[in-house]
Design an enzyme around this catalytic site. Structure first.
Site, mmCIF file in Angstrom:
data_model
loop_
_atom_site.group_PDB
_atom_site.id
_atom_site.type_symbol
_atom_site.label_atom_id
_atom_site.label_comp_id
_atom_site.label_asym_id
_atom_site.label_seq_id
_atom_site.Cartn_x
_atom_site.Cartn_y
_atom_site.Cartn_z
ATOM 1 N N ALA A 1 38.093 57.743 -20.462
ATOM 2 C CA ALA A 1 39.257 58.467 -20.773
ATOM 3 C C ALA A 1 40.219 58.431 -19.634
ATOM 4 O O ALA A 1 41.389 58.263 -20.121
ATOM 5 C CB ALA A 1 38.834 60.144 -20.840
ATOM 6 N N VAL B 1 33.756 63.422 -24.677
ATOM 7 C CA VAL B 1 34.492 62.431 -24.369
ATOM 8 C C VAL B 1 34.073 61.810 -23.092
ATOM 9 O O VAL B 1 34.154 62.463 -22.034
ATOM 10 C CB VAL B 1 36.040 62.961 -24.337
ATOM 11 C CG1 VAL B 1 36.923 61.541 -24.018
ATOM 12 C CG2 VAL B 1 36.542 63.310 -25.715
ATOM 13 N N CYS B 2 34.021 60.268 -23.068
ATOM 14 C CA CYS B 2 33.628 59.837 -21.884
ATOM 15 C C CYS B 2 34.436 59.885 -20.755
ATOM 16 O O CYS B 2 35.745 59.306 -20.892
ATOM 17 C CB CYS B 2 33.232 58.471 -22.269
ATOM 18 S SG CYS B 2 32.899 57.439 -20.446
ATOM 19 N N ILE B 3 34.154 60.423 -19.382
ATOM 20 C CA ILE B 3 35.146 60.723 -18.619
ATOM 21 C C ILE B 3 35.755 59.299 -17.983
ATOM 22 O O ILE B 3 37.152 59.160 -17.759
ATOM 23 C CB ILE B 3 34.691 61.298 -17.309
ATOM 24 C CG1 ILE B 3 35.843 61.734 -16.349
ATOM 25 C CG2 ILE B 3 33.540 60.607 -16.525
ATOM 26 C CD1 ILE B 3 35.558 62.941 -15.626
#
Lengths: 130, 102, 135, 102, 135, 130
Positions: F82, F77-79
């Site tokens: 997110a 999941v892309c930080i």
């Protein structure tokens, strides 16, 4: 005049929640009443208190929570749409056996009836979506 | 009994503006917001379709969205007017209902 | 009866690719309890919502098309479908499900809920509402 | 060196399919998925544009998405072929790259 | 150099109405550190991302258009813009920001990063890639 | 063959996460490897463990968590995406001073570099979005 507002898209991804915020602010400044804003579809994601936007960007959730505090606007998040998308208050989290909740101050979770009621009771209904 | 129609999608990507223009009644108002403001551009492949309606219908674009996208109000089609959020609110109040072409 | 408003649900999007069609239907079902004067409009890609023979097992998404046939039980009986939208998509009324209701004012006779209208008639329907909800 | 182009939006609502068809090279493949499968319908206002490309380019629709939407494979434009998810995987493997027209 | 791939970032959406343009740019900036052969394509509404004079104070959204001018510092120097897309929108190259880079192979001479290409040339650029990321 | 997958839209709202799941399942069944799936834009919302879809609907998060468990697929999941949207793991929640987290089993939060790396290391990259 009473103006109801429906927001159908999530924060940051679509401009809807930003445009709606500017519109509601302008409506109140012009002397209108915005008794309720209803969050549906991905719009429910506006209500999460867990978002951490970059420091140089606006905080959409805080904009809305601040508006609710200042003007008493009723921010209603659709329960069915919220369940699908993982937006819960403490009550819902307990009821669903989830170990956390993520709703922000000023928002409340309720049913779609609140949207219909808004349509009945307001003089206008304005929709912001995609 | 006039309607305010809002269009928030670019007419170059999406058919919403054309569908809206196909359903407006004389005396209605159309307000282009967000990416919809590109529909107000003069000299585009769609300008004629918008200009053709700009007589029987009042056509507006949201000034703030226009500025955000770097479009000078001088680039608008003749008969298309820029209004601010306060103008948006007035249009909602002055018409009988608002219909969003999402 | 000043507290009865005319509500129009405008459906312009295809089913399954996005959730709007399904969540629109959920509003209609809840809204039915409020005893307002309800109409549904299907135009543009919204007409695809009403095609018959939808089978969604292969995509793993719930098939909600049977719910349209239950709308009569909720006294939602006015489904306006735009003729031009059908034609542009190569569809005819035969491609749509049959949706019926029992008319209590006419000895509970079964009548079709779908009303095929021209674009101009659809514009008239839209202009005759108090509240327009778009999905 | 062929490309698999995927299109997932209805061509009646969105310009993605037309833009895709304007950029494909001979020998490429186009796969319509999700709401994109409506682009395979014969007898629509867009059928001719798709059929015109179906010679130099292989055009496919995802069978499962077609069924979900109640469209019989017999309704497809001549030269447009329905494939399943396994066919989708094969197309990805057999071409050199995949480009999504979102 | 078999581990250098050709990456193309395809931008077909307008800025601000949706976040794709901004989040595409964020990938380009991070991706620059990987020393791949990077190109950006702007076609359809993507050409609107590059207009000059964007002022977003009024909509309360961050103006990210200046970031395009910094791409040269990240050695991202190939920005292909489709001529037909500009024309259909009533735009010319003069409506776009000037984006320059210093060419290290040519005594650091300043050169324009934006390359206006025809639709056919854009198709050639797309067909010449290893990885295509669409936003 | 190694196939990398990018998912750009949120669960339930768009079909992207469903189509991607069917595609990845078919790819693995055909003998291909799907080492990583990267969630970007609203795609990050697939990773919330707080969603409660209706009982007669699929559970998109559980589909993916199950796939990760069975096949070891790396769900990233892309930080940055997110943070904007309020999808946090315990670490991130602590770092940002948030009182809850909502990430599900099998997903991990990391940087956009993981997307580029996937593009470099995989033979193909397939994008599902809107």
């Amino acid at each position: 005049m009473k103006i109801g507002v429906l927001i159908s898209e999530g924060p940051y991804t679509h401009q809807a929640a930003d445009t709606a915020f500017k519109f509601v602010t302008a409506a109140i400044a012009a002397g209108h009443e915005v008794p309720r804003v209803f969050f549906y579809h991905d719009g429910v994601n506006v209500a999460t208190r867990l978002s951490v936007p970059p420091q140089d960007e606006r905080n959409i959730q805080q904009n809305w929570s601040g508006l609710a505090k200042e003007h008493g606007t009723d921010l209603v998040v659709c329960i069915a749409a919220a369940q699908r998308r993982g937006l819960l208050d403490e009550n819902e989290a307990n009821r669903q056996g989830k170990d956390a909740n993520n709703i922000a101050d000023g928002f409340r979770i309720s049913g779609l009836g609140q949207l219909i009621e808004m349509g009945i009771q307001c003089d206008r209904l304005v929709t912001f979506g995609d | 009994m006039a309607t305010l129609h809002t269009v928030n999608k670019s007419p170059f990507a999406n058919q919403s503006l054309l569908s809206c223009l196909n359903h407006v009644k004389d005396g209605d108002s159309v307000l282009m917001i967000e990416d919809g403001v590109y529909g107000g551009l003069a000299g585009s492949g769609l300008s004629d379709a918008v200009a053709a309606k700009a007589g029987s219908v009042q056509v507006f674009v949201l000034q703030e969205d226009l500025e955000a996208r770097g479009i000078d109000a001088g680039r608008l089609i003749d008969g298309v007017t820029a209004v601010g959020y306060d103008g948006f609110v007035n249009l909602v109040a002055e018409t009988d209902r608002t219909q969003a072409w999402l | 009866m000043s507290d009865v408003k005319k509500f129009l649900y405008v459906n312009r999007k295809a089913p399954y690719g996005t959730i709007y069609a399904l969540e629109s239907l959920e509003v209609v079902l809840i809204g039915a309890a409020f005893e307002q004067d309800v109409s549904l409009a299907f135009l543009d890609d919204g007409v695809f919502q009403l095609t018959k023979g939808q089978k969604t097992d292969g995509i793993g998404v719930k098939n909600f098309s049977p719910t349209f046939r239950a709308l009569g039980d909720y006294e939602v009986t006015k489904l306006y479908v735009e003729k031009e939208s059908l034609e542009e998509r190569g569809l005819t009324e035969d491609d749509l499900q049959e949706i019926m209701y029992e008319d209590e004012d006419d000895d509970w006779e079964e009548k079709p809920s779908i009303r095929i209208v021209s674009r101009a008639e659809m514009a008239d329907v839209m202009a005759d509402q108090d509240v327009v909800l778009s999905f």
